[in-house]
Design an enzyme around this catalytic site. Structure first.
Site, mmCIF file in Angstrom:
data_model
loop_
_atom_site.group_PDB
_atom_site.id
_atom_site.type_symbol
_atom_site.label_atom_id
_atom_site.label_comp_id
_atom_site.label_asym_id
_atom_site.label_seq_id
_atom_site.Cartn_x
_atom_site.Cartn_y
_atom_site.Cartn_z
ATOM 1 N N CYS A 183 0.941 -1.341 -0.010
ATOM 2 C CA CYS A 183 -0.018 -0.041 -0.061
ATOM 3 C C CYS A 183 1.017 1.321 0.059
ATOM 4 C CB CYS A 183 -0.894 0.116 1.117
ATOM 5 S SG CYS A 183 -1.544 -1.666 1.614
ATOM 6 N N ARG B 111 2.223 1.587 -8.182
ATOM 7 C CA ARG B 111 2.423 0.377 -7.300
ATOM 8 C C ARG B 111 1.288 -0.685 -7.368
ATOM 9 N NH1 ARG B 111 5.764 0.784 -2.499
ATOM 10 N NH2 ARG B 111 7.358 2.383 -3.199
ATOM 11 N N TRP C 114 -4.057 -1.938 -1.173
ATOM 12 C CA TRP C 114 -3.947 -3.130 -2.057
ATOM 13 C C TRP C 114 -4.011 -4.426 -1.426
ATOM 14 C CZ3 TRP C 114 -1.582 -7.601 -3.642
ATOM 15 C CH2 TRP C 114 -1.725 -7.910 -5.053
ATOM 16 N N ASN D 10 0.407 0.168 6.516
ATOM 17 C CA ASN D 10 0.791 -0.758 5.414
ATOM 18 C C ASN D 10 1.540 -2.203 6.369
ATOM 19 O OD1 ASN D 10 0.377 0.988 3.686
ATOM 20 N ND2 ASN D 10 2.663 1.615 3.340
ATOM 21 N N GLY D 11 1.442 -3.185 5.751
ATOM 22 C CA GLY D 11 1.751 -4.425 6.359
ATOM 23 C C GLY D 11 0.785 -5.359 6.922
ATOM 24 N N GLU E 202 13.936 -14.522 -18.214
ATOM 25 C CA GLU E 202 13.574 -13.139 -17.943
ATOM 26 C C GLU E 202 12.546 -12.622 -19.195
ATOM 27 O OE1 GLU E 202 13.326 -11.260 -15.786
ATOM 28 O OE2 GLU E 202 13.380 -8.974 -16.503
ATOM 29 N N LYS F 228 8.702 -11.162 -18.626
ATOM 30 C CA LYS F 228 7.998 -10.059 -19.117
ATOM 31 C C LYS F 228 6.781 -10.264 -20.028
ATOM 32 C CE LYS F 228 9.881 -7.975 -16.944
ATOM 33 N NZ LYS F 228 10.976 -8.467 -16.029
ATOM 34 N N GLU G 172 3.785 -11.468 -17.291
ATOM 35 C CA GLU G 172 3.192 -10.394 -16.353
ATOM 36 C C GLU G 172 2.571 -9.227 -17.097
ATOM 37 O OE1 GLU G 172 6.165 -8.531 -13.738
ATOM 38 O OE2 GLU G 172 7.753 -8.547 -15.379
ATOM 39 N N HIS H 161 13.708 -33.341 -23.504
ATOM 40 C CA HIS H 161 13.447 -34.120 -22.119
ATOM 41 C C HIS H 161 11.988 -33.892 -21.903
ATOM 42 C CE1 HIS H 161 17.597 -34.994 -21.836
ATOM 43 N NE2 HIS H 161 17.892 -33.905 -22.041
ATOM 44 N N LYS I 22 4.507 -3.348 -7.566
ATOM 45 C CA LYS I 22 5.799 -2.921 -8.088
ATOM 46 C C LYS I 22 6.811 -3.529 -6.917
ATOM 47 C CE LYS I 22 9.291 -1.264 -10.009
ATOM 48 N NZ LYS I 22 9.668 -2.271 -11.104
HETATM 49 O O1 M6R Z 1 12.257 -5.095 -5.689
HETATM 50 P P1 M6R Z 1 12.815 -6.462 -6.201
HETATM 51 O O2 M6R Z 1 13.763 -6.543 -7.398
HETATM 52 O O3 M6R Z 1 13.250 -7.356 -4.952
HETATM 53 O O4 M6R Z 1 11.474 -7.193 -6.624
HETATM 54 C C1 M6R Z 1 11.488 -8.663 -6.816
HETATM 55 C C2 M6R Z 1 10.390 -9.029 -7.857
HETATM 56 O O5 M6R Z 1 9.105 -8.776 -7.189
HETATM 57 C C3 M6R Z 1 10.392 -8.405 -9.206
HETATM 58 O O6 M6R Z 1 11.635 -8.448 -9.858
HETATM 59 C C4 M6R Z 1 9.308 -8.723 -10.038
HETATM 60 O O7 M6R Z 1 9.507 -10.056 -10.522
HETATM 61 C C5 M6R Z 1 8.948 -7.969 -11.343
HETATM 62 N N1 M6R Z 1 7.627 -7.165 -11.585
HETATM 63 C C6 M6R Z 1 9.535 -8.541 -12.404
HETATM 64 O O8 M6R Z 1 9.155 -7.803 -13.628
#
Ligand code: M6R
Length: 620
Positions: A8, A33, A81, A107-108, A493, A497, A500, A516, A615
């Site tokens: 949040c 975020r 959130w 938050n938390g 990676e 991308k 997500e 395999h 984020k």
């Molecule tokens: O802030 P961080 O690098 O620790 O975050 C880790 C992951 O949450 C972050 O890399 C996430 O996988 C991204 N959305 C990927 O694009």
């Protein structure tokens, strides 16, 4: 059902200005975020405490505020959130205490909130929402009434009963100057103005007003009062030092700079961000590497029995590349761990291990927990973070910032390339100090690092071709991404991308693993993105491509400039510039970032704030 508030946003203000516009602007800066409801509490000049909140966006809150009395000069605001349960007006923050005298944002997670709620119920408290945060504000009120103490003392006493993570801020009816805030495992920064204070879970959200910040530490309680010095104590009531730090961030760094989305801007700014990451760290004349965090702790690296990376998501992918770099150049065994697994499996950690925590935000709860475990086992913990002053940056023994500027798009792009660049410099430096890297190779790689901005600029020239290609594949339901060696993590990676931001299922694999099992998936409906640049496994990857082609699969290949061989088998080729093999992931990832971006935009997705994601994952 428990409603958990994670990731949040918190903003607060006390001073001479109207608080509401300051808070709304700050909340807007935190919108990226991801959140599902928003609210503010303002204490009016006549002492009335007004709370306005609703499900939806900050713009919905602004509409909700129209015609309402929100003219006070002190207030707190929140974007929530929820991970469980429906987001609604009642669960939105701020939460009022039973009497309506206290308003709290949080938050938390309060993990023992059920026990606390039952105890409060036995004293006649009732609850409007399903949140743990409403329990906390009532606990504070209960303590205050029963102990007849100040608000800050009540906060301290109440927080000692709390198990969990929190960043909280409270204001109270009749007090037009004072905010009380506290934190544990959730970030909180206090912005220092001229006779005024700002509060935020992310300092970047309030840089319109100040660049001077105090970062609250775990277990600290701050009394933030207009016109008075900041007063910080720990949960025992002992004074804590107030250390002001400068944040050199510009507003333009936070805005889209003419691009349609933050993600596209962040992809295109990589030549510059890598320039910032390298500046002063690779000396152009001598190619000497200067990473003070490593040099000051040289012995820890030289004597390391083992290096363990802990990270999540994209940062974990970067760490997989770090494993290759360090094993290759430093001959130190490396393990790469998901922080979330590491923290719960009683890992064996030796005092002569070096743990490297990698995190863009520096706030990822699992990575932070892994750092704490490693530190308590006596290992040396090094951080590779982007956000300056973040919890992981502060919780590690030493480290290196990647210095790529704020990353706003939820999909990490420039942080990935910054992390790999820092790992390359670290491996080169430690390898040099240990004498395990050959001088010719050292100079070639260091020179290639210096040339990264121009190499990445060339790789970005593929954008037009990738955008056209993306149209052809927008309607695919699945994708396979293949790579080998240094480019196996790149394949992971690239797939992440795409998933997500486009919500298309994608799987990254080492190319040789296809036979395999996964090759059974291949047909004309299953496109494969293969990274087949000129490297040690080039010919083997080429054979893997031919095997897929023979089964009717469609191939998009990322190849080195001028490639002839792969072109004969692949349906589409994206040519990227060449550099030393260990830096090729930084080049190959560029068209994959662009491919994900364009497919997602053609599908009409919310690229910067994809569904279900936020984020910064500040609780587990
Ligand atoms: O802030 P961080 O690098 O620790 O975050 C880790 C992951 O949450 C972050 O890399 C996430 O996988 C991204 N959305 C990927 O694009």
């Amino acid at each position: 059902m428990q409603f958990r508030e994670i990731m949040c946003g918190i903003v607060g203000y006390t001073g001479e200005r109207r608080a509401c516009p300051v808070i709304i602007k700050g909340l807007q800066r935190l919108e990226y975020r991801g959140y599902d409801s928003a609210g503010v509490a303002v204490c009016q000049e006549n002492g009335a405490l007004n709370v306005y909140k609703c499900k939806g966006k900050v713009s919905d809150l602004e509409r909700h505020l129209e015609g309402k009395d929100s003219s006070g000069t002190i207030g707190i605001g929140h974007t929530r959130w929820a991970t469980h349960g429906e987001p609604n007006d009642v669960n939105a923050h701020p939460h009022l205490s039973r009497s309506g005298n206290l308003a709290l944002i949080h938050n938390g997670i309060i993990e023992n909130f059920r026990v606390l709620r039952d105890a409060l119920r036995s004293h006649g408290f009732t609850f409007r929402s399903s949140t743990d945060s409403e329990v906390l504000v009532n606990l504070i009120e209960f303590v205050r009434e029963s102990e007849n103490c100040s608000l800050e003392d009540a906060v301290r006493i109440a927080l000692k009963q709390v198990v969990g993570a929190y960043a909280i801020a409270l204001i109270e009816k009749g007090n037009t100057t004072r905010i009380v805030a506290a934190r544990k495992s959730s970030p909180m920064a206090i912005g220092i103005g001229d006779g005024e204070y700002f509060l935020s879970s992310d300092a970047a959200s309030i840089i319109d007003y100040t660049q001077s910040f105090v970062y609250l530490k775990d277990g600290e309680v701050a009394v933030i009062e207009k016109g008075k010095p900041l007063h910080i104590t720990n949960l025992e009531g002992r004074e804590a030092p107030v250390s002001i730090q400068k944040l050199n961030l510009s507003i333009s760094q936070l805005e889209k700079g003419g691009f349609d989305h933050f993600m596209l801007k962040e992809i295109h700014e990589q030549p510059d961000t890598l320039g910032d990451c390298i500046r002063g760290r690779v000396i152009p004349e001598t190619r000497e590497i200067v990473l003070s965090g490593v040099l000051e702790n040289k012995e820890r690296f030289l004597k390391a029995r083992r290096i363990i990376f802990v990270a999540c998501g994209t940062s974990w992918h970067a760490a997989l590349i770090g494993e290759h770099l360090i094993e290759n150049m430093c001959r130190i065994p490396v393990e790469v761990e998901y922080a979330s697994e590491f923290r719960y499996r009683d890992p064996i950690i030796y005092p002569d291990d070096v743990i490297i925590a990698v995190s863009q935000s520096g706030e990822t709860a699992d990575t932070l927990a892994a750092v704490e475990i490693a530190r308590s086992a006596g290992a040396f913990v090094y951080g590779i973070c982007n956000v300056v002053g973040s919890s992981i940056a502060r919780g590690t023994d030493s480290g290196t910032y990647i210095h790529v500027g704020p990353e706003i798009g939820v999909a990490s792009t420039k942080a990935f390339t910054g992390q790999v660049t820092v790992m390359t410099m670290l491996a080169l430096l430690v390898g040099r100090l240990k004498g395990t890297v050959d001088s010719g190779y050292y100079h070639r790689v260091a020179q290639a690092v210096l040339e990264l901005p121009s190499t990445i600029r060339k790789a970005l020239e593929t954008a037009g071709q990738v955008a056209a290609l993306a149209r052809t594949f927008t309607y695919a339901h699945n994708f396979i991404y293949l790579g080998r060696g240094y480019n196996y993590p790149t394949a992971l990676e690239g797939a992440l991308k795409l998933k997500e931001i486009s919500y298309i299922h994608a799987e990254g694999l080492p190319a040789a693993e296809m036979k395999h099992g996964p090759i059974a998936l291949i047909d004309a409906e299953m496109p494969t993105v293969a990274i087949a640049t000129l490297d040690a496994t080039y010919e083997k990857t080429l054979s893997n491509i031919e095997e897929i082609k023979a089964r009717g699969g469609k191939i998009i290949a990322v190849v080195s400039d001028g490639d002839e061989l792969v072109r004969r088998s692949a349906d589409y080729c994206i040519e990227v510039p060449s550099t030393v093999e260990c830096l090729m992931p930084l080049v190959s990832i560029i068209p994959l970032q662009l491919l994900a971006y364009y497919i997602a935009t053609y599908k009409g997705r919310n690229v910067d704030q994809p569904r279900n994601l936020a984020k910064s994952v500040t609780v587990e």
